[in-house]
Design a protein around this motif. Sequence first.
Motif, PDB file in Angstrom:
ATOM      1  N   ALA A  96       0.833  -1.211   0.000  1.00 60.94           N
ATOM      2  CA  ALA A  96       0.000   0.000   0.000  1.00 60.94           C
ATOM      3  C   ALA A  96       0.863   1.255   0.000  1.00 60.94           C
ATOM      4  CB  ALA A  96      -0.938  -0.017   1.215  1.00 60.94           C
TER       5      ALA A  96
ATOM      6  N   VAL B 110      -8.105   1.769  -8.682  1.00 62.06           N
ATOM      7  CA  VAL B 110      -8.645   0.415  -8.832  1.00 62.06           C
ATOM      8  C   VAL B 110      -8.754   0.053 -10.309  1.00 62.06           C
ATOM      9  CG1 VAL B 110     -10.703  -1.018  -8.508  1.00 62.06           C
ATOM     10  CG2 VAL B 110      -9.853   0.405  -6.624  1.00 62.06           C
TER      11      VAL B 110
ATOM     12  N   LEU C 107      -9.093  -5.725   0.040  1.00 57.44           N
ATOM     13  CA  LEU C 107      -9.854  -4.675   0.738  1.00 57.44           C
ATOM     14  C   LEU C 107      -8.956  -3.917   1.699  1.00 57.44           C
ATOM     15  CD1 LEU C 107     -12.704  -3.446   1.470  1.00 57.44           C
ATOM     16  CD2 LEU C 107     -12.810  -5.183   3.258  1.00 57.44           C
TER      17      LEU C 107
ATOM     18  N   GLN D 220      -5.699  -3.674   1.693  1.00 55.73           N
ATOM     19  CA  GLN D 220      -4.646  -2.943   0.997  1.00 55.73           C
ATOM     20  C   GLN D 220      -5.141  -1.575   0.538  1.00 55.73           C
ATOM     21  OE1 GLN D 220      -3.004  -4.970  -2.432  1.00 55.73           O
ATOM     22  NE2 GLN D 220      -2.302  -3.036  -3.337  1.00 55.73           N
ATOM     23  N   PHE D 221      -6.310  -1.532  -0.088  1.00 57.83           N
ATOM     24  CA  PHE D 221      -6.810  -0.248  -0.583  1.00 57.83           C
ATOM     25  C   PHE D 221      -7.275   0.670   0.555  1.00 57.83           C
ATOM     26  CE2 PHE D 221      -6.645  -2.460  -4.570  1.00 57.83           C
ATOM     27  CZ  PHE D 221      -6.408  -1.460  -5.491  1.00 57.83           C
ATOM     28  N   LEU D 222      -7.753   0.090   1.634  1.00 62.13           N
ATOM     29  CA  LEU D 222      -8.082   0.914   2.802  1.00 62.13           C
ATOM     30  C   LEU D 222      -6.825   1.543   3.390  1.00 62.13           C
ATOM     31  CD1 LEU D 222     -10.846  -0.915   4.904  1.00 62.13           C
ATOM     32  CD2 LEU D 222     -10.986   1.299   3.773  1.00 62.13           C
TER      33      LEU D 222
ATOM     34  N   SER E  42      -5.814   4.499   1.310  1.00 58.81           N
ATOM     35  CA  SER E  42      -6.670   5.647   1.595  1.00 58.81           C
ATOM     36  C   SER E  42      -6.312   6.278   2.935  1.00 58.81           C
ATOM     37  CB  SER E  42      -8.135   5.208   1.589  1.00 58.81           C
ATOM     38  OG  SER E  42      -8.990   6.284   1.896  1.00 58.81           O
TER      39      SER E  42
ATOM     40  N   GLY F 284     -12.644   5.597   1.497  1.00 55.60           N
ATOM     41  CA  GLY F 284     -11.841   4.556   0.875  1.00 55.60           C
ATOM     42  C   GLY F 284     -12.527   3.210   0.855  1.00 55.60           C
TER      43      GLY F 284
ATOM     44  N   ALA G  95     -12.298   0.241  -2.074  1.00 56.17           N
ATOM     45  CA  ALA G  95     -11.666  -0.983  -1.588  1.00 56.17           C
ATOM     46  C   ALA G  95     -12.581  -2.194  -1.792  1.00 56.17           C
ATOM     47  CB  ALA G  95     -11.297  -0.829  -0.112  1.00 56.17           C
ATOM     48  N   ARG G  96     -13.865  -2.016  -1.500  1.00 57.45           N
ATOM     49  CA  ARG G  96     -14.811  -3.118  -1.702  1.00 57.45           C
ATOM     50  C   ARG G  96     -14.969  -3.432  -3.187  1.00 57.45           C
ATOM     51  NH1 ARG G  96     -20.201  -2.808   1.750  1.00 57.45           N
ATOM     52  NH2 ARG G  96     -20.322  -4.868   0.765  1.00 57.45           N
TER      53      ARG G  96
END
Length: 403
Positions: free
Chosen positions: A10, A304, A325, A327-329, A332, A384, A388-389
């Motif tokens: 991340a 994404v 999920l 990782q993207f959170l 953010s 985020g 992420a979802r």
Amino acid sequence: MLIGEIILVAFDAVVANKLRSLLTMLGIVIGIAAVITMVALGEGAQRSVEARLSTLGANVLTVRPGQSFAGGLGRGQAMLSVEDAEALRQAPQYIRAVSPEMETRVQIEHGTSNANLSVVGAWPSYFTVNNNQIANGRLFTEAEDRGRRRVAVLGALVGAQLGGVTSESLVGQTLRIGGVPFEVIGVLAEKGSQGFSNPDESLYIPLSTAQFRVMGSDRVRSIAVQATGEADMGNAMVEIDQILRREHRLRSGEAADFNIRDQASLLSTVQETTQTFTLLLAGIAAISLLVGGIGIMNIMLVSVTERTREIGLRKALGARPNDILFQFLIESLVLCMAGGGLGLLLGLGGSYALQRLAGWQTAVSPEAVMLAFAFSACVGVFFGLWPARRAASLAPIESLRYE
């Protein structure tokens, strides 16, 4: 994937696009800086009001002349006299101390220096009512007031107005107040400015001396009254009203020709108003945080889309949806927390600059700092979560086929 590896991935994704990440954080930076600065200004104003309350003296009421009426018609400004103050201190029930006051600006001379300063004529009880402390020398007495003695007590900064000397160095010397010589007998401790007036730049002389030697009037500007306790403020106001109505020969139901004001309540109203404006300004500043959060959500959605094949590859290698999920959170959160840190530094710098350059009192509370960081984290999670979802729900085969 291990949690540590997810976090590193991340961070790498954020650092790989430095300019885009910086521009994305800009809304958060501006929002946090604005909130910190506005709250610091509000907190400084609150502390300033509290300082004024502490210097006013406890349980102080102020009686001022009002409009005089006859036959339902105004006859002009009413007057207060020393006799009114004498009546207030005769067998009081809820009144502890009384001091009539009169004030004017007069030319003060000392040697070759002169300044136009405020001169207050009052009883010795003035210093008790207004919570003044003596720093050097002594206060004048009731005997000196009755004898119309030419003695003066100086505010802490009067000397600075007269040639840049210390007020303490003037004790025992003679000043000319409106051309009349006065002996300096004491200096008060510094209290600080109180709105439009500064008691530290005022001189204090016996009331009778002020009336007959300096100002040439037997009327007083106001009467300061100290109640016996905070719980007795209402009773003291009723007692003052009854006594002054009797002294002014006002019939029952007739409009009073004087006003009674509670200084503490007045400043409390100012304090509440200041707090309301602080919340309003902070709320307006917080809008930029929401705008910054929307910007972060937009960039994360773009990220994404750009990394669809990468997401498919990670899933094909065994990454679970929760790993994607998370990782993207984290990405953010990194953007928001980094923006929050930069915004905090900018807000602290702005508060310091306003205090040093504009002379405004500011105070940054730890609660405001913690709230700013917590809000940044909430913005990161909230805005985020959807990207992420969306990333976690991508099908591996479709992701690998994405061009």
